[in-house]
Design a protein around this motif. Structure first.
Motif, mmCIF file in Angstrom:
data_model
loop_
_atom_site.group_PDB
_atom_site.id
_atom_site.type_symbol
_atom_site.label_atom_id
_atom_site.label_comp_id
_atom_site.label_asym_id
_atom_site.label_seq_id
_atom_site.Cartn_x
_atom_site.Cartn_y
_atom_site.Cartn_z
ATOM 1 N N ALA A 8 0.809 -1.217 0.000
ATOM 2 C CA ALA A 8 0.000 0.000 0.000
ATOM 3 C C ALA A 8 0.845 1.271 0.000
ATOM 4 C CB ALA A 8 -0.928 0.008 1.214
ATOM 5 N N LEU A 9 2.171 1.143 -0.080
ATOM 6 C CA LEU A 9 3.017 2.331 0.046
ATOM 7 C C LEU A 9 2.765 3.352 -1.052
ATOM 8 C CD1 LEU A 9 5.215 3.981 1.338
ATOM 9 C CD2 LEU A 9 6.927 2.545 0.198
ATOM 10 N N LEU A 10 2.638 2.934 -2.298
ATOM 11 C CA LEU A 10 2.449 3.900 -3.392
ATOM 12 C C LEU A 10 1.170 4.724 -3.202
ATOM 13 C CD1 LEU A 10 3.638 1.882 -6.539
ATOM 14 C CD2 LEU A 10 4.923 3.491 -5.139
ATOM 15 N N PRO A 11 0.004 4.102 -3.000
ATOM 16 C CA PRO A 11 -1.183 4.935 -2.776
ATOM 17 C C PRO A 11 -1.102 5.761 -1.491
ATOM 18 C CG PRO A 11 -1.711 2.611 -2.488
ATOM 19 C CD PRO A 11 -0.363 2.668 -3.121
ATOM 20 N N LEU A 12 -0.417 5.262 -0.467
ATOM 21 C CA LEU A 12 -0.267 6.063 0.752
ATOM 22 C C LEU A 12 0.559 7.315 0.494
ATOM 23 C CD1 LEU A 12 0.254 3.633 3.776
ATOM 24 C CD2 LEU A 12 -1.704 5.107 3.279
ATOM 25 N N LEU A 13 1.558 7.216 -0.354
ATOM 26 C CA LEU A 13 2.342 8.407 -0.704
ATOM 27 C C LEU A 13 1.479 9.420 -1.453
ATOM 28 C CD1 LEU A 13 5.736 6.748 -1.703
ATOM 29 C CD2 LEU A 13 5.360 8.345 0.198
ATOM 30 N N HIS A 14 0.590 8.929 -2.308
ATOM 31 C CA HIS A 14 -0.357 9.845 -2.963
ATOM 32 C C HIS A 14 -1.277 10.485 -1.923
ATOM 33 C CE1 HIS A 14 0.621 9.328 -7.162
ATOM 34 N NE2 HIS A 14 0.514 8.013 -7.080
ATOM 35 N N LEU A 15 -1.669 9.703 -0.914
ATOM 36 C CA LEU A 15 -2.558 10.238 0.123
ATOM 37 C C LEU A 15 -1.894 11.393 0.867
ATOM 38 C CD1 LEU A 15 -5.147 10.074 1.866
ATOM 39 C CD2 LEU A 15 -3.917 8.423 3.317
ATOM 40 N N VAL A 16 -0.651 11.205 1.322
ATOM 41 C CA VAL A 16 0.005 12.286 2.060
ATOM 42 C C VAL A 16 0.324 13.454 1.127
ATOM 43 C CG1 VAL A 16 0.903 10.743 3.819
ATOM 44 C CG2 VAL A 16 2.316 11.250 1.818
ATOM 45 N N GLN A 17 0.527 13.171 -0.160
ATOM 46 C CA GLN A 17 0.737 14.261 -1.116
ATOM 47 C C GLN A 17 -0.528 15.093 -1.280
ATOM 48 O OE1 GLN A 17 3.579 14.516 -4.726
ATOM 49 N NE2 GLN A 17 1.825 13.363 -5.451
ATOM 50 N N SER A 18 -1.677 14.454 -1.153
ATOM 51 C CA SER A 18 -2.935 15.193 -1.272
ATOM 52 C C SER A 18 -3.162 16.126 -0.086
ATOM 53 C CB SER A 18 -4.116 14.220 -1.391
ATOM 54 O OG SER A 18 -4.388 13.582 -0.149
ATOM 55 N N GLU A 19 -2.441 15.898 0.994
ATOM 56 C CA GLU A 19 -2.603 16.730 2.186
ATOM 57 C C GLU A 19 -1.832 18.040 2.066
ATOM 58 O OE1 GLU A 19 -4.120 17.892 5.728
ATOM 59 O OE2 GLU A 19 -4.654 16.060 4.645
ATOM 60 N N GLU A 20 -0.590 17.964 1.583
ATOM 61 C CA GLU A 20 0.255 19.156 1.557
ATOM 62 C C GLU A 20 0.704 19.569 0.165
ATOM 63 O OE1 GLU A 20 2.981 19.346 5.226
ATOM 64 O OE2 GLU A 20 2.682 17.193 4.940
ATOM 65 N N GLY A 21 0.327 18.810 -0.846
ATOM 66 C CA GLY A 21 0.711 19.150 -2.205
ATOM 67 C C GLY A 21 2.062 18.605 -2.612
ATOM 68 N N HIS A 22 2.777 17.999 -1.691
ATOM 69 C CA HIS A 22 4.025 17.304 -1.996
ATOM 70 C C HIS A 22 4.301 16.332 -0.855
ATOM 71 C CE1 HIS A 22 5.358 20.552 0.639
ATOM 72 N NE2 HIS A 22 6.554 20.019 0.746
ATOM 73 N N THR A 28 -6.167 15.702 -7.386
ATOM 74 C CA THR A 28 -5.690 14.640 -8.264
ATOM 75 C C THR A 28 -4.951 13.574 -7.465
ATOM 76 O OG1 THR A 28 -5.457 16.189 -10.111
ATOM 77 C CG2 THR A 28 -4.251 14.129 -10.267
ATOM 78 N N ALA A 29 -4.113 13.999 -6.515
ATOM 79 C CA ALA A 29 -3.354 13.048 -5.703
ATOM 80 C C ALA A 29 -4.281 12.146 -4.897
ATOM 81 C CB ALA A 29 -2.395 13.798 -4.790
ATOM 82 N N ARG A 30 -5.361 12.696 -4.380
ATOM 83 C CA ARG A 30 -6.299 11.864 -3.614
ATOM 84 C C ARG A 30 -6.978 10.834 -4.521
ATOM 85 N NH1 ARG A 30 -8.641 11.446 1.218
ATOM 86 N NH2 ARG A 30 -10.763 10.626 1.323
ATOM 87 N N ILE A 31 -7.293 11.221 -5.741
ATOM 88 C CA ILE A 31 -7.884 10.270 -6.683
ATOM 89 C C ILE A 31 -6.882 9.159 -6.995
ATOM 90 C CG2 ILE A 31 -8.762 9.996 -9.041
ATOM 91 C CD1 ILE A 31 -9.786 12.920 -8.803
ATOM 92 N N LEU A 32 -5.601 9.528 -7.183
ATOM 93 C CA LEU A 32 -4.572 8.532 -7.452
ATOM 94 C C LEU A 32 -4.334 7.612 -6.256
ATOM 95 C CD1 LEU A 32 -2.007 10.708 -9.443
ATOM 96 C CD2 LEU A 32 -3.493 8.902 -10.336
ATOM 97 N N ALA A 33 -4.677 8.088 -5.066
ATOM 98 C CA ALA A 33 -4.582 7.231 -3.886
ATOM 99 C C ALA A 33 -5.673 6.163 -3.878
ATOM 100 C CB ALA A 33 -4.672 8.080 -2.619
ATOM 101 N N GLY A 34 -6.654 6.291 -4.776
ATOM 102 C CA GLY A 34 -7.675 5.262 -4.902
ATOM 103 C C GLY A 34 -9.035 5.645 -4.380
ATOM 104 N N PHE A 35 -9.232 6.929 -4.101
ATOM 105 C CA PHE A 35 -10.544 7.370 -3.622
ATOM 106 C C PHE A 35 -11.377 7.893 -4.788
ATOM 107 C CE2 PHE A 35 -7.810 7.498 0.084
ATOM 108 C CZ PHE A 35 -8.602 6.843 1.023
ATOM 109 N N PRO A 36 -12.685 7.704 -4.757
ATOM 110 C CA PRO A 36 -13.522 8.046 -5.915
ATOM 111 C C PRO A 36 -13.551 9.541 -6.194
ATOM 112 C CG PRO A 36 -14.882 7.458 -4.019
ATOM 113 C CD PRO A 36 -13.470 7.137 -3.646
#
Length: 293
Positions: A47-61, A197-205
């Motif tokens: 789950a590391l790749l989508p989790l990195l997208h998740l934290v990126q969606s929080e701060e933009g990087h 976009t990052a949150r969508i890439l994390a797998g959320f609708p």
């Protein structure tokens, strides 16, 4: 009077202090999302790749705090998380804009005008590669192949396609983004911010109305190849490059009549150039500079 190494800005190779934690409310919210992501995988570290997208969606990087969060959730070391976060270019390592504008400078897009687009956007925005405009709206970068060669030169904004671009159309597009005016991609879903976009890439609708239904299609050249593979069109005939007469395998013409190839025999877009901005005479790409110039 002497100054310390820290005052002089000299690094002695000392390790950084541990990254600060997220505020309690942010961490609680991210942990809820993280549990949903981790539950999709039989091995939690997958789950590391989508989790990195998740934290990126929080701060933009992806910050050090974000990497520490991923490590804590997955039982990894921060070194293991950092190795992944620094390998993939979709994870930003520094603050970036609401809109990631990527100009394809791979071979085909480059010779069709991508290099000219990238150069003019740098001058127009006053930024270099990977830099962000002062208003925090646009981050410009050159990127590798977008698998959209049928529409070269291609620009992507938050991974949505803008096809057959010219320097002029690309400059209008970034001006509209910075001004908050509506900008619609050529294909794909309507634009949203990079964090969204990052949150969508994390797998959320993507819950925006009509966003999921919006899609893009392949170009004519790709579809011809698909039809050939399915046997839906006749195989191409070998045509003499000068007089158009069909040839046998040895290159000899089979008859003296001039052969006019059918549309199905034009397997390259170069055989039948389309009237698009791909060949803008006002903005030729020009010869490549010699190494060192």
């Amino acid at each position: 009077m002497t100054t310390s190494s820290s005052e002089r800005g000299v690094s002695l190779g000392m390790p950084e202090l541990p990254a600060p934690a997220y505020p309690d409310d942010v961490r609680a919210r991210l942990e809820t999302d993280a549990r949903e992501i981790v539950a999709r995988y039989p091995d939690s570290r997958s789950a590391l790749l989508p989790l990195l997208h998740l934290v990126q969606s929080e701060e933009g990087h992806v910050t050090r705090t974000g990497m520490r969060f991923c490590a804590d959730v997955l039982g990894l070391t921060t070194a293991e998380v950092t190795a992944v976060a620094t390998f993939y270019t979709m994870y930003r390592r520094k603050a970036s804009g609401d809109y990631q504008v990527g100009v394809c400078t791979n071979t085909l897009c480059a010779v069709m005008g991508g290099d000219a687009i990238f150069q003019e956007l740098q001058e127009h925005l006053g930024v270099g590669n990977g830099e962000t405009t002062d208003d925090g709206k646009v981050t410009l970068e050159h990127i590798e192949c977008n698998a959209a060669c049928d529409f070269a030169p291609v620009v992507m904004v938050n991974w949505e396609f803008f096809d057959n671009q010219t320097p002029a159309s690309a400059k209008r597009m970034v001006d509209d983004l910075r001004a908050g005016r509506p900008v619609e991609p050529t294909r794909g879903a309507p634009l949203c911010t990079f964090k969204e976009t990052a949150r969508i890439l994390a797998g959320f609708p993507d819950e925006r109305p009509g966003a999921v239904e919006a899609t893009g299609g392949a170009g004519p050249a790709s579809l011809v190849g698909l039809r050939l593979a399915r046997g839906e069109t006749a195989p191409a005939r070998v045509v003499h490059p000068r007089d158009g007469a069909p040839q046998d395998r040895d290159g000899a013409t089979k008859d003296g009549d001039v052969h006019e190839p059918s549309p199905t025999e034009h397997l390259s877009s170069h055989d039948a150039p389309q009237d698009t901005s791909a060949s803008d005479p006002a903005h030729p790409s020009g010869p490549a500079a010699e190494e060192g110039e």
